[in-house]
Design a protein around this motif. Structure first.
Motif, PDB file in Angstrom:
ATOM      1  N   ILE A   1     -13.545  -4.620  -5.404  1.00 50.71           N
ATOM      2  CA  ILE A   1     -13.577  -3.199  -4.994  1.00 50.71           C
ATOM      3  C   ILE A   1     -14.479  -3.016  -3.768  1.00 50.71           C
ATOM      4  O   ILE A   1     -15.600  -3.514  -3.740  1.00 50.71           O
ATOM      5  N   VAL A   2     -13.967  -2.288  -2.782  1.00 49.37           N
ATOM      6  CA  VAL A   2     -14.779  -1.920  -1.617  1.00 49.37           C
ATOM      7  C   VAL A   2     -15.300  -0.504  -1.849  1.00 49.37           C
ATOM      8  O   VAL A   2     -14.530   0.389  -2.222  1.00 49.37           O
ATOM      9  N   ARG A   3     -16.606  -0.325  -1.654  1.00 45.63           N
ATOM     10  CA  ARG A   3     -17.244   0.968  -1.922  1.00 45.63           C
ATOM     11  C   ARG A   3     -17.880   1.548  -0.679  1.00 45.63           C
ATOM     12  O   ARG A   3     -18.257   0.796   0.234  1.00 45.63           O
TER      13      ARG A   3
ATOM     14  N   PHE B   1      -3.878  -7.656  -4.025  1.00 46.38           N
ATOM     15  CA  PHE B   1      -4.076  -6.392  -4.741  1.00 46.38           C
ATOM     16  C   PHE B   1      -5.564  -6.195  -5.002  1.00 46.38           C
ATOM     17  O   PHE B   1      -6.300  -7.169  -5.223  1.00 46.38           O
ATOM     18  N   GLY B   2      -5.980  -4.936  -5.029  1.00 48.32           N
ATOM     19  CA  GLY B   2      -7.399  -4.622  -5.216  1.00 48.32           C
ATOM     20  C   GLY B   2      -7.757  -4.502  -6.690  1.00 48.32           C
ATOM     21  O   GLY B   2      -6.958  -4.024  -7.499  1.00 48.32           O
ATOM     22  N   GLU B   3      -8.980  -4.896  -7.005  1.00 40.26           N
ATOM     23  CA  GLU B   3      -9.454  -4.756  -8.394  1.00 40.26           C
ATOM     24  C   GLU B   3      -9.810  -3.314  -8.727  1.00 40.26           C
ATOM     25  O   GLU B   3     -10.109  -3.014  -9.867  1.00 40.26           O
ATOM     26  N   LYS B   4      -9.785  -2.448  -7.721  1.00 31.08           N
ATOM     27  CA  LYS B   4     -10.043  -1.039  -8.037  1.00 31.08           C
ATOM     28  C   LYS B   4      -8.994  -0.533  -9.023  1.00 31.08           C
ATOM     29  O   LYS B   4      -9.299   0.215  -9.939  1.00 31.08           O
ATOM     30  N   ASP B   5      -7.754  -0.954  -8.826  1.00 31.50           N
ATOM     31  CA  ASP B   5      -6.674  -0.591  -9.747  1.00 31.50           C
ATOM     32  C   ASP B   5      -6.541  -1.745 -10.744  1.00 31.50           C
ATOM     33  O   ASP B   5      -5.632  -2.567 -10.661  1.00 31.50           O
ATOM     34  N   TYR B   6      -7.482  -1.785 -11.662  1.00 31.04           N
ATOM     35  CA  TYR B   6      -7.669  -2.975 -12.500  1.00 31.04           C
ATOM     36  C   TYR B   6      -6.471  -3.221 -13.422  1.00 31.04           C
ATOM     37  O   TYR B   6      -5.970  -4.330 -13.537  1.00 31.04           O
TER      38      TYR B   6
ATOM     39  N   LEU C   1      -4.514   4.310   5.054  1.00 28.03           N
ATOM     40  CA  LEU C   1      -5.309   3.086   4.896  1.00 28.03           C
ATOM     41  C   LEU C   1      -6.791   3.317   5.185  1.00 28.03           C
ATOM     42  O   LEU C   1      -7.156   4.077   6.081  1.00 28.03           O
ATOM     43  N   HIS C   2      -7.634   2.646   4.398  1.00 26.06           N
ATOM     44  CA  HIS C   2      -9.089   2.684   4.582  1.00 26.06           C
ATOM     45  C   HIS C   2      -9.610   1.259   4.453  1.00 26.06           C
ATOM     46  O   HIS C   2      -8.807   0.308   4.318  1.00 26.06           O
ATOM     47  N   SER C   3     -10.929   1.119   4.448  1.00 23.37           N
ATOM     48  CA  SER C   3     -11.490  -0.238   4.442  1.00 23.37           C
ATOM     49  C   SER C   3     -11.186  -1.015   3.161  1.00 23.37           C
ATOM     50  O   SER C   3     -11.293  -2.242   3.150  1.00 23.37           O
ATOM     51  N   GLY C   4     -10.847  -0.314   2.082  1.00 23.58           N
ATOM     52  CA  GLY C   4     -10.440  -1.013   0.859  1.00 23.58           C
ATOM     53  C   GLY C   4      -9.145  -1.762   1.113  1.00 23.58           C
ATOM     54  O   GLY C   4      -9.021  -2.964   0.824  1.00 23.58           O
ATOM     55  N   HIS C   5      -8.170  -1.055   1.691  1.00 25.67           N
ATOM     56  CA  HIS C   5      -6.926  -1.736   2.078  1.00 25.67           C
ATOM     57  C   HIS C   5      -7.244  -2.819   3.114  1.00 25.67           C
ATOM     58  O   HIS C   5      -6.645  -3.895   3.108  1.00 25.67           O
ATOM     59  N   GLY C   6      -8.194  -2.472   4.008  1.00 29.78           N
ATOM     60  CA  GLY C   6      -8.572  -3.399   5.083  1.00 29.78           C
ATOM     61  C   GLY C   6      -9.014  -4.747   4.517  1.00 29.78           C
ATOM     62  O   GLY C   6      -8.687  -5.802   5.073  1.00 29.78           O
TER      63      GLY C   6
ATOM     64  N   ALA D   1     -16.124   4.262  -4.948  1.00 29.08           N
ATOM     65  CA  ALA D   1     -15.035   3.340  -4.601  1.00 29.08           C
ATOM     66  C   ALA D   1     -14.115   4.017  -3.588  1.00 29.08           C
ATOM     67  O   ALA D   1     -13.722   5.176  -3.785  1.00 29.08           O
ATOM     68  N   LEU D   2     -13.787   3.324  -2.503  1.00 31.04           N
ATOM     69  CA  LEU D   2     -12.901   3.916  -1.496  1.00 31.04           C
ATOM     70  C   LEU D   2     -11.534   4.169  -2.109  1.00 31.04           C
ATOM     71  O   LEU D   2     -11.021   3.357  -2.874  1.00 31.04           O
ATOM     72  N   SER D   3     -10.961   5.323  -1.762  1.00 32.47           N
ATOM     73  CA  SER D   3      -9.629   5.681  -2.251  1.00 32.47           C
ATOM     74  C   SER D   3      -9.033   6.698  -1.288  1.00 32.47           C
ATOM     75  O   SER D   3      -9.758   7.536  -0.746  1.00 32.47           O
TER      76      SER D   3
ATOM     77  N   THR E   1       0.849  -1.202   0.000  1.00 34.15           N
ATOM     78  CA  THR E   1       0.000   0.000   0.000  1.00 34.15           C
ATOM     79  C   THR E   1       0.884   1.252   0.000  1.00 34.15           C
ATOM     80  O   THR E   1       2.077   1.181   0.270  1.00 34.15           O
ATOM     81  N   MET E   2       0.214   2.384  -0.264  1.00 39.05           N
ATOM     82  CA  MET E   2       0.911   3.668  -0.139  1.00 39.05           C
ATOM     83  C   MET E   2       0.458   4.404   1.119  1.00 39.05           C
ATOM     84  O   MET E   2       0.714   5.600   1.268  1.00 39.05           O
ATOM     85  N   GLY E   3      -0.249   3.706   2.016  1.00 37.48           N
ATOM     86  CA  GLY E   3      -0.660   4.321   3.270  1.00 37.48           C
ATOM     87  C   GLY E   3      -1.994   5.045   3.159  1.00 37.48           C
ATOM     88  O   GLY E   3      -2.702   4.909   2.173  1.00 37.48           O
TER      89      GLY E   3
END
Ligand code: AMP
Length: 282
Positions: A176-178, A147-152, A33-38, A184-186, A29-31
């Motif tokens: 993706i967590v929304r 890795f998250g699918e948000k960054d497809y 952090l939110h629930s998407g990283h969670g 989408a969380l970012s 991660t790049m820090g």
């Protein structure tokens, strides 16, 4: 949970686990952090004996005029969240630790795909990502990485890199967590004003409308793209790209879709904030 700042110390710490054949999971991660990283951390904790969350704002994946300097940083809060989800270590190296000679002259690239979509607007971005992710794979010797699918496009390129270069690591995708609203969380959502945040829902709404249109039989790529474009434009967003891409190859689809599995990728600005999102439509 321990915060580790040097490569040497992380290697020493992880060595005994490897000798005992424990499974090591890595969550890069790049820090901020939110629930998407969670969600990524939870997957790793569920699957692996040891979870390492890396928090590193990787300078070589940012362009000159991008948001490296204002990107939110809060290591202590990140470490607390990681700990609460069961992570064992946070690896938080400095830029000098990761790049002691300055920008590396050896880099990992995907020549065919790095210039598409986000890569067309962020020159050098994906070689920065692939390079730092390779370093993290090598430094940790992790068995699995999340890795998250948000960054497809990113997860696609990382999977391809791991395959092309025979990295001995399993890459896991996390959906993706929304927010409840659909956004989408970012970490970059923090830059949005209330109004921009409301408007930015146009992205997800547009993607859902396109998905619905597909379910109702629409197969024309231009129509599917238009639905998303209109939804963003009518919410005062500035579209960078909307593309329908083949899930297997990441190549752009044109004309009429047949049975191929496709994803719609979007990047758009709301005010000065650039957001990305996507939806897999079959
Ligand atoms: P970042 O800190 O933005 O580099 O993201 C680190 C990892 O978290 C990447 O694999 C992202 O795809 C993933 N991630 C970020 N936001 C989300 C989200 N809303 N849902 C799922 N994964 C995410």
């Amino acid at each position: 949970m321990q915060i580790i700042k040097t490569i040497e110390s992380l290697r020493k710490t992880l060595k005994p686990y490897k000798l005992q054949d424990k499974t090591i999971g890595l969550v890069p991660t790049m820090g901020a952090l939110h629930s998407g990283h969670g969600a990524l951390i939870k997957e790793s904790v569920k699957d692996c004996d040891i979870t390492v969350v890396s928090v590193f704002l990787n300078p070589i994946q940012f362009g000159k005029n991008e948001d490296l300097d204002k990107y939110p940083a809060r290591l202590e809060a990140d470490a607390k969240l990681a700990e609460s989800l069961g992570a064992d270590y946070v690896f938080a190296p400095s830029a000098a630790e990761m790049y002691p000679d300055g920008d590396p002259t050896t880099m990992v690239r995907n020549e065919g795909l790095e210039g598409l979509y986000c890569g067309a607007y962020r020159p050098g971005h994906f070689r920065g990502v692939l390079t730092v992710v390779s370093k993290l794979f090598i430094i940790t010797g992790a068995n699995r990485a999340y890795f998250g699918e948000k960054d497809y496009q990113q997860v696609f390129l990382i999977e391809k890199m791991a395959k092309d270069l025979n990295f001995d690591i399993e890459i896991h995708r996390v959906p993706i967590v929304r927010e409840e609203s659909g956004l989408a969380l970012s970490s970059r959502n923090e830059y949005l004003s209330d109004e921009e945040k409301k408007n930015s829902l146009g992205i997800h709404e547009g993607l859902l409308k396109a998905k619905n249109a597909y379910s109702n039989g629409e197969r024309r790529v231009s129509e599917l793209r238009d639905i998303v474009l209109k939804s963003i434009l009518s919410n005062h967003g500035m579209v960078q790209y909307v593309e329908v891409v083949c899930q297997e190859t990441l190549q752009k689809c044109t004309g009429c879709l047949k049975d191929e599995k496709v994803t719609i990728l979007v990047a758009a600005f709301f005010g000065k904030t650039r957001l990305i999102d996507n939806v897999q439509i079959n």
